[in-house]
Motif scaffolding. Structure first.
Motif, PDB file in Angstrom:
ATOM      1  N   VAL A  73       0.840  -1.198   0.000  1.00 12.97           N
ATOM      2  CA  VAL A  73       0.000   0.000   0.000  1.00 12.97           C
ATOM      3  C   VAL A  73       0.876   1.251   0.000  1.00 12.97           C
ATOM      4  O   VAL A  73       0.635   2.198  -0.745  1.00 12.97           O
ATOM      5  CB  VAL A  73      -0.945  -0.010   1.213  1.00 12.97           C
ATOM      6  CG1 VAL A  73      -1.703   1.308   1.339  1.00 12.97           C
ATOM      7  CG2 VAL A  73      -1.914  -1.187   1.102  1.00 12.97           C
ATOM      8  N   ALA A  74       1.888   1.250   0.827  1.00 13.63           N
ATOM      9  CA  ALA A  74       2.802   2.391   0.912  1.00 13.63           C
ATOM     10  C   ALA A  74       4.084   1.925   1.586  1.00 13.63           C
ATOM     11  O   ALA A  74       4.077   0.979   2.364  1.00 13.63           O
ATOM     12  CB  ALA A  74       2.174   3.528   1.710  1.00 13.63           C
ATOM     13  N   SER A  75       5.177   2.591   1.267  1.00 12.98           N
ATOM     14  CA  SER A  75       6.430   2.266   1.955  1.00 12.98           C
ATOM     15  C   SER A  75       7.257   3.538   2.086  1.00 12.98           C
ATOM     16  O   SER A  75       7.110   4.464   1.292  1.00 12.98           O
ATOM     17  CB  SER A  75       7.218   1.199   1.189  1.00 12.98           C
ATOM     18  OG  SER A  75       7.551   1.675  -0.101  1.00 12.98           O
ATOM     19  N   ARG A  76       8.045   3.567   3.120  1.00 10.85           N
ATOM     20  CA  ARG A  76       8.870   4.744   3.358  1.00 10.85           C
ATOM     21  C   ARG A  76      10.158   4.303   4.037  1.00 10.85           C
ATOM     22  O   ARG A  76      10.136   3.534   5.000  1.00 10.85           O
ATOM     23  CB  ARG A  76       8.133   5.751   4.237  1.00 10.85           C
ATOM     24  CG  ARG A  76       8.971   6.972   4.612  1.00 10.85           C
ATOM     25  CD  ARG A  76       8.209   7.895   5.543  1.00 10.85           C
ATOM     26  NE  ARG A  76       7.150   8.636   4.840  1.00 10.85           N
ATOM     27  CZ  ARG A  76       6.335   9.485   5.465  1.00 10.85           C
ATOM     28  NH1 ARG A  76       6.429   9.653   6.773  1.00 10.85           N
ATOM     29  NH2 ARG A  76       5.408  10.137   4.783  1.00 10.85           N
ATOM     30  N   THR A  83       9.829   1.045   6.210  1.00 11.77           N
ATOM     31  CA  THR A  83       8.499   0.754   6.725  1.00 11.77           C
ATOM     32  C   THR A  83       7.602   0.393   5.554  1.00 11.77           C
ATOM     33  O   THR A  83       7.481   1.157   4.607  1.00 11.77           O
ATOM     34  CB  THR A  83       7.913   1.977   7.464  1.00 11.77           C
ATOM     35  OG1 THR A  83       8.699   2.238   8.621  1.00 11.77           O
ATOM     36  CG2 THR A  83       6.473   1.694   7.892  1.00 11.77           C
ATOM     37  N   ILE A  85       3.809  -0.579   4.590  1.00 17.84           N
ATOM     38  CA  ILE A  85       2.392  -0.708   4.944  1.00 17.84           C
ATOM     39  C   ILE A  85       1.750  -1.507   3.828  1.00 17.84           C
ATOM     40  O   ILE A  85       1.808  -1.112   2.660  1.00 17.84           O
ATOM     41  CB  ILE A  85       1.728   0.665   5.099  1.00 17.84           C
ATOM     42  CG1 ILE A  85       2.399   1.428   6.239  1.00 17.84           C
ATOM     43  CG2 ILE A  85       0.227   0.509   5.334  1.00 17.84           C
ATOM     44  CD1 ILE A  85       1.960   2.868   6.366  1.00 17.84           C
TER      45      ILE A  85
ATOM     46  N   TRP B 147      -9.487   2.023   4.946  1.00 15.27           N
ATOM     47  CA  TRP B 147      -9.177   0.589   5.097  1.00 15.27           C
ATOM     48  C   TRP B 147     -10.211  -0.185   5.907  1.00 15.27           C
ATOM     49  O   TRP B 147     -10.304  -1.410   5.768  1.00 15.27           O
ATOM     50  CB  TRP B 147      -7.793   0.371   5.730  1.00 15.27           C
ATOM     51  CG  TRP B 147      -6.702   1.205   5.157  1.00 15.27           C
ATOM     52  CD1 TRP B 147      -6.643   1.744   3.885  1.00 15.27           C
ATOM     53  CD2 TRP B 147      -5.499   1.612   5.816  1.00 15.27           C
ATOM     54  NE1 TRP B 147      -5.482   2.451   3.742  1.00 15.27           N
ATOM     55  CE2 TRP B 147      -4.750   2.383   4.893  1.00 15.27           C
ATOM     56  CE3 TRP B 147      -4.982   1.392   7.089  1.00 15.27           C
ATOM     57  CZ2 TRP B 147      -3.517   2.942   5.223  1.00 15.27           C
ATOM     58  CZ3 TRP B 147      -3.755   1.932   7.415  1.00 15.27           C
ATOM     59  CH2 TRP B 147      -3.026   2.698   6.481  1.00 15.27           C
ATOM     60  N   MET B 234       1.507   9.734   5.217  1.00 11.66           N
ATOM     61  CA  MET B 234       1.686   8.989   3.961  1.00 11.66           C
ATOM     62  C   MET B 234       0.380   8.883   3.187  1.00 11.66           C
ATOM     63  O   MET B 234       0.365   8.397   2.047  1.00 11.66           O
ATOM     64  CB  MET B 234       2.247   7.592   4.265  1.00 11.66           C
ATOM     65  CG  MET B 234       3.655   7.611   4.845  1.00 11.66           C
ATOM     66  SD  MET B 234       4.132   6.003   5.550  1.00 11.66           S
ATOM     67  CE  MET B 234       4.549   5.116   4.029  1.00 11.66           C
ATOM     68  N   PHE B 235      -0.728   9.312   3.809  1.00 10.42           N
ATOM     69  CA  PHE B 235      -2.040   9.239   3.164  1.00 10.42           C
ATOM     70  C   PHE B 235      -2.724  10.601   3.193  1.00 10.42           C
ATOM     71  O   PHE B 235      -3.914  10.717   3.457  1.00 10.42           O
ATOM     72  CB  PHE B 235      -2.892   8.157   3.831  1.00 10.42           C
ATOM     73  CG  PHE B 235      -2.265   6.800   3.729  1.00 10.42           C
ATOM     74  CD1 PHE B 235      -2.516   5.990   2.628  1.00 10.42           C
ATOM     75  CD2 PHE B 235      -1.370   6.358   4.706  1.00 10.42           C
ATOM     76  CE1 PHE B 235      -1.908   4.746   2.516  1.00 10.42           C
ATOM     77  CE2 PHE B 235      -0.757   5.117   4.589  1.00 10.42           C
ATOM     78  CZ  PHE B 235      -1.028   4.310   3.495  1.00 10.42           C
TER      79      PHE B 235
END
Lengths: 261, 261
Positions: A73-76, A83, A85, B147, B234-235
């Protein structure tokens, strides 16, 4: 007062859980005669994972996260590493796919139960049979969320109770129909249980009393009903990830348009 | 059992709240002698809005949402109209900026309190003075989340208690340091209060007992500390909105590159 009241307390008396342990037996022993009809038993997912042997070596943590991931979904990147997600195989959107080293035995990390709703159903059925009581069971875990700091506990597995309280169409205090309001009661119950269980207290099980109205058939819809399908989720991707997708598409389209005036 | 226990109950006995009403007086009257030291009083934002006269004509709802909006996070058209998820002037990311017609007097919609932390602080100070008790106050509202299906109550205002329980660095049950864990206890308390208040019961105030460890200085950091700044979120944008931004940038870059081979 009790009529409108809620009571939440921990059972305590749990030792280290090992693979193969009978959670229903352990919960029933810890509860002794303290459970009542309509009680909801909230169990931290960690002890379910331990009983189900859902552990891998700590050294394999990153690979385990990859293996548990269905969709990033997301990464950082950050000083501590990356991280991620992701949507995991359980359908939950969580950091590190829910793989956790807290409260894990030395040298291993805990994976979430393969099917938390099935775990909840098995525990609920066994507890109902042992006690003869109409009980509900939640399997809870800790999760972060967009827009808000801090984590809250949510219900990742459920059995024997309604996880959503659909109030649409019911009149509000002034007799007007409520707007879109479907209360995610199972998540609110998981959060209430976390307030007494804590993360460090060694109290993996809490009893929530006063919500018998939500407790029902063993085969009631589980916590999966709390998962919003990604195709209807307005936040199915991180902002950076969605921007990058759009940029790539736009760049190609811009290049393709080079012939135009 | 009570030692590790939590008790949540509604006060009841509230009539329709009008602009200018003294909430501290009404809560104290409803509570009579039922409040104890360390109790947390969770008040539904709607009665705070009503007491503060935060209402506009229903006909002006869309304009009110626009006026309350600082930043549009995501929007989606549907048969019923346009759903706008925005960051509002209170810093909260909410659908319709938190503007709500449920439990509102006829012909008007309710806006959120201008400064929910200030509202909580004023109520907490007045209640502490009236009762001589060390109390905490939360102003709660109902919000959706990415979510997950369904809404939960969150703390939009807080005074006299810790809203975040920072467990980083504390040992877990097996003596290992916990990974990143900052529990958003104020949101979990708001959810627990919602379980007894409900949306339709006409019970706008709940008392949460058993968390005195979180109750402290009146000037403790408020619920604004639960708001993640958009630049670290991040969102911060909906997936479609972020994709569109990226596409436009990419298209321009692609066109600009038309000269290249």
């Amino acid at each position: 007062m009790e009529l409108f009241g809620l009571k939440v307390f921990t059972l305590g008396g749990f030792g280290e859980i090992r693979a193969g342990d009978d959670l229903a037996e352990l919960v029933a022993e810890a509860a002794q005669s303290r459970l009542l009809d309509g009680d909801i038993v909230a169990v931290t997912s960690k002890i379910v994972s331990k009983a189900e042997g859902r552990t891998v070596a700590s050294a394999d943590r990153e690979q385990a996260i990859t293996d548990e991931t269905v969709r990033v979904v997301a990464s950082r990147a950050h000083p501590g590493g990356l991280t991620r997600i992701v949507e995991n195989r359980q359908g939950l959107v969580m950091a590190a796919a829910g793989v956790d080293t807290s409260n894990a035995p030395d040298g291993v990390v805990l994976l979430l139960p393969l099917d938390p709703d099935a775990s909840a159903r098995a525990l609920c059925a066994a507890l109902r049979e042992r006690t003869g009581l109409r009980l509900g069971v939640l399997v809870t875990d800790t999760a972060g969320r967009p827009w808000r700091e801090g984590q809250t506990d949510i219900a990742i597995g459920a059995a024997g109770l309604a996880v959503l309280d659909d109030l649409r169409g019911t009149p509000d205090a002034s007799g007007r129909r409520l707007e879109v309001t479907v209360a995610a009661v199972a998540d609110e119950i998981a959060g209430a249980a976390d307030l007494v269980k804590g993360k460090t207290s060694g109290n993996p099980v809490a009893v929530v009393r006063g919500l018998g109205r939500l407790v029902g058939d063993l085969d009631a819809v589980g916590a999966r009903a709390l998962q919003r399908p990604s195709d209807t989720d307005m936040f199915r991707l991180g902002t950076a990830e969605a921007r990058a997708e759009g940029y790539a598409e736009g760049y190609a389209a811009g290049r393709a348009a080079k012939g135009e005036v």
